[in-house]
Design an enzyme around this catalytic site. Structure first.
Site, PDB file in Angstrom:
ATOM      1  N   ALA A   6      -7.413   5.104   9.195  1.00 32.09           N
ATOM      2  CA  ALA A   6      -8.392   6.147   8.857  1.00 32.09           C
ATOM      3  C   ALA A   6      -9.385   6.404   9.993  1.00 32.09           C
ATOM      4  O   ALA A   6      -9.941   7.511  10.101  1.00 32.09           O
ATOM      5  CB  ALA A   6      -9.133   5.762   7.584  1.00 32.09           C
ATOM      6  N   GLU A  33      -0.684   6.901  20.558  1.00 37.77           N
ATOM      7  CA  GLU A  33      -1.145   6.857  19.161  1.00 37.77           C
ATOM      8  C   GLU A  33       0.061   6.941  18.232  1.00 37.77           C
ATOM      9  O   GLU A  33       0.947   7.768  18.460  1.00 37.77           O
ATOM     10  CB  GLU A  33      -2.064   8.065  18.930  1.00 37.77           C
ATOM     11  CG  GLU A  33      -2.491   8.252  17.497  1.00 37.77           C
ATOM     12  CD  GLU A  33      -3.325   9.519  17.300  1.00 37.77           C
ATOM     13  OE1 GLU A  33      -3.692  10.192  18.290  1.00 37.77           O
ATOM     14  OE2 GLU A  33      -3.590   9.834  16.131  1.00 37.77           O
ATOM     15  N   ASN A  91      -2.466   2.322  16.112  1.00 41.03           N
ATOM     16  CA  ASN A  91      -2.529   3.038  14.841  1.00 41.03           C
ATOM     17  C   ASN A  91      -3.914   2.727  14.303  1.00 41.03           C
ATOM     18  O   ASN A  91      -4.146   1.655  13.734  1.00 41.03           O
ATOM     19  CB  ASN A  91      -1.453   2.562  13.864  1.00 41.03           C
ATOM     20  CG  ASN A  91      -1.515   3.331  12.543  1.00 41.03           C
ATOM     21  OD1 ASN A  91      -2.435   4.133  12.336  1.00 41.03           O
ATOM     22  ND2 ASN A  91      -0.562   3.099  11.660  1.00 41.03           N
ATOM     23  N   ARG A 144       0.132  15.826   5.235  1.00 34.52           N
ATOM     24  CA  ARG A 144      -0.768  15.253   4.231  1.00 34.52           C
ATOM     25  C   ARG A 144      -2.080  16.046   4.162  1.00 34.52           C
ATOM     26  O   ARG A 144      -2.137  17.182   4.594  1.00 34.52           O
ATOM     27  CB  ARG A 144      -0.961  13.767   4.554  1.00 34.52           C
ATOM     28  CG  ARG A 144       0.385  13.006   4.559  1.00 34.52           C
ATOM     29  CD  ARG A 144       0.209  11.539   4.798  1.00 34.52           C
ATOM     30  NE  ARG A 144      -0.568  10.909   3.731  1.00 34.52           N
ATOM     31  CZ  ARG A 144      -1.104   9.694   3.833  1.00 34.52           C
ATOM     32  NH1 ARG A 144      -0.924   8.978   4.935  1.00 34.52           N
ATOM     33  NH2 ARG A 144      -1.810   9.210   2.842  1.00 34.52           N
ATOM     34  N   ARG A 154       0.811  -1.201   0.000  1.00 37.76           N
ATOM     35  CA  ARG A 154       0.000   0.000   0.000  1.00 37.76           C
ATOM     36  C   ARG A 154       0.858   1.272   0.000  1.00 37.76           C
ATOM     37  O   ARG A 154       1.655   1.467   0.931  1.00 37.76           O
ATOM     38  CB  ARG A 154      -0.819  -0.045   1.303  1.00 37.76           C
ATOM     39  CG  ARG A 154      -1.768   1.075   1.497  1.00 37.76           C
ATOM     40  CD  ARG A 154      -2.378   1.032   2.887  1.00 37.76           C
ATOM     41  NE  ARG A 154      -3.256   2.145   3.046  1.00 37.76           N
ATOM     42  CZ  ARG A 154      -3.575   2.696   4.190  1.00 37.76           C
ATOM     43  NH1 ARG A 154      -3.092   2.192   5.326  1.00 37.76           N
ATOM     44  NH2 ARG A 154      -4.377   3.731   4.247  1.00 37.76           N
ATOM     45  N   HIS A 214       1.477   6.765  13.966  1.00 40.43           N
ATOM     46  CA  HIS A 214       1.227   6.759  12.518  1.00 40.43           C
ATOM     47  C   HIS A 214       2.543   6.586  11.789  1.00 40.43           C
ATOM     48  O   HIS A 214       3.551   7.201  12.184  1.00 40.43           O
ATOM     49  CB  HIS A 214       0.569   8.071  12.066  1.00 40.43           C
ATOM     50  CG  HIS A 214      -0.741   8.292  12.725  1.00 40.43           C
ATOM     51  ND1 HIS A 214      -1.869   7.627  12.346  1.00 40.43           N
ATOM     52  CD2 HIS A 214      -1.078   9.056  13.789  1.00 40.43           C
ATOM     53  CE1 HIS A 214      -2.867   7.980  13.141  1.00 40.43           C
ATOM     54  NE2 HIS A 214      -2.414   8.842  14.030  1.00 40.43           N
TER      55      HIS A 214
HETATM   56  C1  DQA Z   1      -2.023   6.210   8.982  1.00 38.03           C
HETATM   57  C2  DQA Z   1      -2.452   7.599   8.500  1.00 38.03           C
HETATM   58  C3  DQA Z   1      -3.941   7.630   8.244  1.00 38.03           C
HETATM   59  O1  DQA Z   1      -4.337   8.918   7.793  1.00 38.03           O
HETATM   60  C4  DQA Z   1      -4.313   6.615   7.182  1.00 38.03           C
HETATM   61  O2  DQA Z   1      -5.716   6.602   6.975  1.00 38.03           O
HETATM   62  C5  DQA Z   1      -3.814   5.260   7.484  1.00 38.03           C
HETATM   63  C6  DQA Z   1      -2.447   5.117   8.016  1.00 38.03           C
HETATM   64  C7  DQA Z   1      -0.483   6.103   9.137  1.00 38.03           C
HETATM   65  O3  DQA Z   1      -0.026   5.168   9.786  1.00 38.03           O
HETATM   66  O4  DQA Z   1       0.253   6.942   8.610  1.00 38.03           O
HETATM   67  O5  DQA Z   1      -4.454   4.258   7.219  1.00 38.03           O
HETATM   68  O6  DQA Z   1      -2.590   5.962  10.255  1.00 38.03           O
END
Ligand code: DQA
Length: 158
Positions: free
Chosen positions: A84, A105, A81, A114, A25, A107
Site C-alpha cells: 500500500a 517495482e 513491492n 483494481r 490474504r 506487484h
Molecule cells: C500490492 C498491490 C497494492 O495495491 C496493495 O496495497 C498490496 C499488494 C500487490 O502486490 O499487488 O499490499 O502491492
C-alpha cells in the site's frame, strides 16, 4: 558468456506492509503462496542468474526507508513491492531517488484492474520499470529484468 567477468550482483528485495500475510490474504488477488515461498522462488531464480538476494519485509514505512538508505554501497539493485505504500509514500520514493540504486517495482496483482487509488504509484516514475499482475511470477520476472539492466549498465562502462 558475455557476462562472465562481471562481479556477483547483490539485490535487496523489499516487501512492504501486509505482505507477511501472503497465503492467507485475499488469495483472489495475491494467490496462495506464502512470503517464504516467494522468497524461496527468488533465491532459486537468483542462483540461476548468479546473483545474491537479501529479502526483508516490514509493515513500517521508516524501516523500509532505513533499509533503502543502508543499501548504499551494499546492494546494486532493489526489487520492491511496497504494498500500500506504493500509493502513499513520498518518503520511500525520496529514499530510492536519494540512493540512486537501480530499482524495479513489482506487484502480485494487476493494480490497474483494481480500485482507482491503486492506479497511482509514487515509485513508478523513479523505477526502471514496473511488473504487475503475474502473481508471484511478478517477482521472478522483476528480478530477471533488474539483473538484465544492471548487466547492461556494467557492460556500458568504459
Ligand atoms: C500490492 C498491490 C497494492 O495495491 C496493495 O496495497 C498490496 C499488494 C500487490 O502486490 O499487488 O499490499 O502491492
Amino acid at each position: 558468456m558475455l557476462y562472465q567477468n562481471l562481479s556477483l550482483s547483490s539485490i535487496l528485495v523489499l516487501h512492504g506492509p501486509n505482505l507477511n500475510l501472503l497465503g492467507l490474504r485475499e488469495p483472489q488477488f495475491y494467490g496462495n503462496l506464502t512470503l517464504d515461498d516467494v522468497n524461496r522462488l527468488l533465491e532459486k531464480e537468483a542462483q540461476a542468474l548468479e546473483v545474491k538476494v537479501s529479502c526483508l519485509q516490514s509493515n513500517h514505512e521508516g524501516v523500509l526507508v532505513d533499509a533503502i538508505q543502508a543499501a548504499l554501497g551494499q546492494h546494486n539493485g532493489i526489487l520492491i513491492n511496497a504494498g500500500a505504500y506504493t500509493h502513499t509514500s513520498v518518503a520511500i520514493r525520496d529514499a530510492l531517488s536519494a540512493v540512486k540504486i537501480p530499482t524495479v517495482e513489482v506487484h502480485l496483482s494487476n493494480i490497474y484492474q483494481r480500485e482507482a487509488f491503486r492506479h497511482h504509484s509514487y515509485i513508478a516514475p523513479i523505477a526502471i520499470g514496473q511488473i504487475s499482475g503475474f502473481g508471484a511470477d511478478s517477482y521472478r520476472l522483476g528480478l530477471q529484468a533488474l539483473v538484465g539492466q544492471i548487466k547492461i549498465k556494467e557492460l556500458a562502462k568504459p
